[in-house]
Enzyme design. Structure first.
Site, PDB file in Angstrom:
ATOM      1  N   ARG A  52      26.234 -16.514  31.804  1.00  0.00           N
ATOM      2  CA  ARG A  52      27.657 -17.096  31.919  1.00  0.00           C
ATOM      3  C   ARG A  52      28.474 -17.245  33.668  1.00  0.00           C
ATOM      4  O   ARG A  52      29.633 -17.613  34.141  1.00  0.00           O
ATOM      5  CB  ARG A  52      29.084 -15.607  31.562  1.00  0.00           C
ATOM      6  CG  ARG A  52      30.020 -15.422  31.282  1.00  0.00           C
ATOM      7  CD  ARG A  52      31.228 -15.023  31.132  1.00  0.00           C
ATOM      8  NE  ARG A  52      30.261 -13.562  30.729  1.00  0.00           N
ATOM      9  CZ  ARG A  52      30.831 -13.104  31.157  1.00  0.00           C
ATOM     10  NH1 ARG A  52      30.802 -12.668  32.856  1.00  0.00           N
ATOM     11  NH2 ARG A  52      29.628 -11.599  31.011  1.00  0.00           N
ATOM     12  N   TYR A 105      50.777 -32.554  34.801  1.00  0.00           N
ATOM     13  CA  TYR A 105      50.106 -32.971  33.241  1.00  0.00           C
ATOM     14  C   TYR A 105      51.017 -31.565  32.309  1.00  0.00           C
ATOM     15  O   TYR A 105      51.304 -30.387  33.258  1.00  0.00           O
ATOM     16  CB  TYR A 105      49.163 -32.957  33.071  1.00  0.00           C
ATOM     17  CG  TYR A 105      48.033 -31.912  31.565  1.00  0.00           C
ATOM     18  CD1 TYR A 105      49.016 -33.057  31.041  1.00  0.00           C
ATOM     19  CD2 TYR A 105      47.598 -31.148  31.639  1.00  0.00           C
ATOM     20  CE1 TYR A 105      48.275 -32.761  29.256  1.00  0.00           C
ATOM     21  CE2 TYR A 105      47.055 -31.006  30.305  1.00  0.00           C
ATOM     22  CZ  TYR A 105      47.360 -31.139  29.059  1.00  0.00           C
ATOM     23  OH  TYR A 105      46.971 -31.768  27.973  1.00  0.00           O
ATOM     24  N   ASP A 182      44.547 -32.834  41.191  1.00  0.00           N
ATOM     25  CA  ASP A 182      44.334 -33.365  40.131  1.00  0.00           C
ATOM     26  C   ASP A 182      44.417 -34.449  39.809  1.00  0.00           C
ATOM     27  O   ASP A 182      44.773 -34.823  40.132  1.00  0.00           O
ATOM     28  CB  ASP A 182      45.388 -33.047  38.984  1.00  0.00           C
ATOM     29  CG  ASP A 182      44.578 -33.043  37.479  1.00  0.00           C
ATOM     30  OD1 ASP A 182      43.813 -33.933  37.937  1.00  0.00           O
ATOM     31  OD2 ASP A 182      45.153 -32.431  36.958  1.00  0.00           O
ATOM     32  N   LYS A 207      38.340 -36.465  30.118  1.00  0.00           N
ATOM     33  CA  LYS A 207      38.897 -38.105  30.734  1.00  0.00           C
ATOM     34  C   LYS A 207      37.343 -39.297  31.032  1.00  0.00           C
ATOM     35  O   LYS A 207      36.644 -39.280  30.758  1.00  0.00           O
ATOM     36  CB  LYS A 207      39.937 -38.178  31.017  1.00  0.00           C
ATOM     37  CG  LYS A 207      41.287 -36.739  30.680  1.00  0.00           C
ATOM     38  CD  LYS A 207      41.666 -36.749  29.711  1.00  0.00           C
ATOM     39  CE  LYS A 207      43.059 -36.055  29.124  1.00  0.00           C
ATOM     40  NZ  LYS A 207      42.259 -34.968  28.703  1.00  0.00           N
TER      41      LYS A 207
HETATM   42  C1  PLP Z   1      45.664 -34.859  34.764  1.00  0.00           C
HETATM   43  C2  PLP Z   1      45.653 -33.559  33.594  1.00  0.00           C
HETATM   44  N1  PLP Z   1      44.990 -33.276  33.760  1.00  0.00           N
HETATM   45  C3  PLP Z   1      44.205 -31.489  33.330  1.00  0.00           C
HETATM   46  C4  PLP Z   1      44.788 -32.076  32.125  1.00  0.00           C
HETATM   47  C5  PLP Z   1      43.324 -31.096  31.165  1.00  0.00           C
HETATM   48  O1  PLP Z   1      41.999 -31.087  30.524  1.00  0.00           O
HETATM   49  P1  PLP Z   1      41.167 -30.414  29.729  1.00  0.00           P
HETATM   50  O2  PLP Z   1      41.801 -31.507  28.069  1.00  0.00           O
HETATM   51  O3  PLP Z   1      40.263 -31.147  29.918  1.00  0.00           O
HETATM   52  O4  PLP Z   1      41.736 -28.912  29.529  1.00  0.00           O
HETATM   53  C6  PLP Z   1      44.522 -33.521  31.561  1.00  0.00           C
HETATM   54  C7  PLP Z   1      45.287 -33.567  29.579  1.00  0.00           C
HETATM   55  O5  PLP Z   1      45.159 -34.397  29.460  1.00  0.00           O
HETATM   56  C8  PLP Z   1      45.270 -33.962  31.901  1.00  0.00           C
HETATM   57  O6  PLP Z   1      45.855 -35.580  31.677  1.00  0.00           O
END
Ligand code: PLP
Length: 389
Positions: A52, A105, A182, A207
């Site tokens: 972990r 998001y 992000d 993604k």
């Molecule tokens: C721009 C963005 N950041 C973060 C996330 C969250 O990622 P995860 O689904 O891998 O937890 C997403 C998910 O769609 C996203 O589109």
């Protein structure tokens, strides 16, 4: 980590994170399935003791991602993008302030609002494309005696607003604060926020980086060793750690990142051109289109314009829903960044921001043949248009 900064990013994606070149070592790092390690005495920093806290299976991915983002320290892999985002939001002190795009998001926004409820954090939602609005929020925060955290998505999900990253980073630092970006939509091939002034970068590796819609994973990067240490501790304590198979699969997917991104962007550009002025389309959004409000900013700041489009079909919400049922090649599903083209009416999700139009479809353009994608969408747009009658 050996210095790969002289290599083109396309080469880095293929090369970084491989085992050392000694006789009879494998060319791909192995998956190690062990929760614990032989260990006696007092462990030293960096020793492998318990999986972990650290396992060698994360390292190739973490090194490759750091090489792509040109980060000085290895990435920290997390169980999901949200695991990474939650750890990064933990950098906001209790009673502190966060400035965040209103079209982030949606789960990132929810996570920030939870901070507000639980830890007395002030959350200011802004239009991240409106630089003056954002800098005013940062200045007011500093005047209240805070060191604000600026959360940036650029382009935003799903409205595709583009932030002026260098200017906002400078303004945040002038206010004594920290920028967390992000970079999921742009990928490190599209922009490197650490070089544009961000302090921390987060990814939903799920993604584009992993790229095949078969893995959920996240990552955080920073050049700052004390922030890195804090995030590392958050990961060990929070326990949102990457599984060994997921880390391996993500790195396998990353090997083809450049080819996938290039092809998806070409397809996205072809689709955006086709949909602009289409008789069955009310509006199309893509930073690569000259009529996108931040087209020039995206051209200056990014390498390519990404492969997410927004589309408002003729026929309103009923038309948009009918379109998602009429497509035969496009997959009606949430998420993005995989080899297959996905589309979704975002407001079907209760958590999506109310300022996102009800009939807006988010299109994640994959790597299929562009003409096939266009033909399938054209058929479905004709079905949607029936609802306008
Ligand atoms: C721009 C963005 N950041 C973060 C996330 C969250 O990622 P995860 O689904 O891998 O937890 C997403 C998910 O769609 C996203 O589109």
């Amino acid at each position: 980590m050996s210095d790969l900064s002289h290599l083109h990013p396309d080469t880095t994606a293929v090369t970084a994170g491989r085992p050392p070149r000694t006789e009879q070592t494998p060319v791909n790092a192995p998956v190690v399935l062990s929760s614990t390690y032989y260990s006696t005495g007092v462990p030293e920093a960096g020793d492998l003791v318990y999986a972990r806290a650290g396992t060698e299976t994360w390292l190739p991915l973490e090194q490759a991602l750091a090489a792509l983002e040109r980060a000085e320290l290895p990435a920290l892999a997390f169980a999901s993008g949200m695991g990474a985002i939650s750890a990064a939001l933990d950098l906001v002190p209790a009673g502190g302030e966060v400035v965040i795009p209103r079209h982030s998001y949606h789960a990132s926004l929810v996570a920030a609002r939870h901070l507000a409820e639980r830890s007395g954090v002030t959350v200011t939602e802004v239009d991240i494309a409106e630089t003056e609005q954002v800098t005013a929020a940062l200045t007011s925060s500093a005047q209240r005696g805070h060191a604000p955290v600026l959360w940036v998505e650029s382009p935003t999900n799903p409205m595709l607003e583009v932030a002026d990253l260098p200017v906002l980073a400078e303004a945040t630092h002038a206010a004594g604060g920290l920028v967390i970006a992000d970079n999921t939509f742009a990928t490190p091939l599209g922009q490197r926020p650490l070089e544009l002034g961000a302090d921390v970068v987060v990814h939903s590796v799920t993604k584009y980086l992993a790229g095949h819609s078969d893995v959920v994973l996240g990552a955080v990067l920073t050049n700052d060793s004390s922030l890195h240490q804090h995030l590392h501790t958050r990961r060990s304590i929070g326990g949102a750690i990457a599984g060994p198979w997921e880390a391996w699969l993500a790195l396998r997917g990353m090997r083809t990142l450049s080819l996938r991104v290039q092809r998806a962007q070409q397809n996205a550009a072809a689709l955006a051109a086709h949909l602009s002025g289409h008789p069955h389309v009310v509006a199309v959004g893509y930073p690569g289109l000259p009529d996108h409000p931040q087209h020039q900013r995206a051209a200056d700041q990014m390498n390519g314009f990404g492969s997410i489009l927004t589309l408002r079909p003729l026929g309103g919400v009923a038309g948009a829903d009918a379109l998602t049922r009429a497509v035969q090649l496009w997959l009606p599903a949430t998420s993005l960044g995989g080899v297959e083209s996905l589309l979704e009416r975002r407001r079907r999700l209760a958590a999506e921001a109310p300022t996102v139009p009800e009939d807006l479809l988010r299109l994640s353009v994959g790597i299929e043949d562009a003409d096939d994608l266009i033909a399938d969408l054209d058929r479905a747009l004709a079905v949607a248009a029936e609802y306008a009658r």
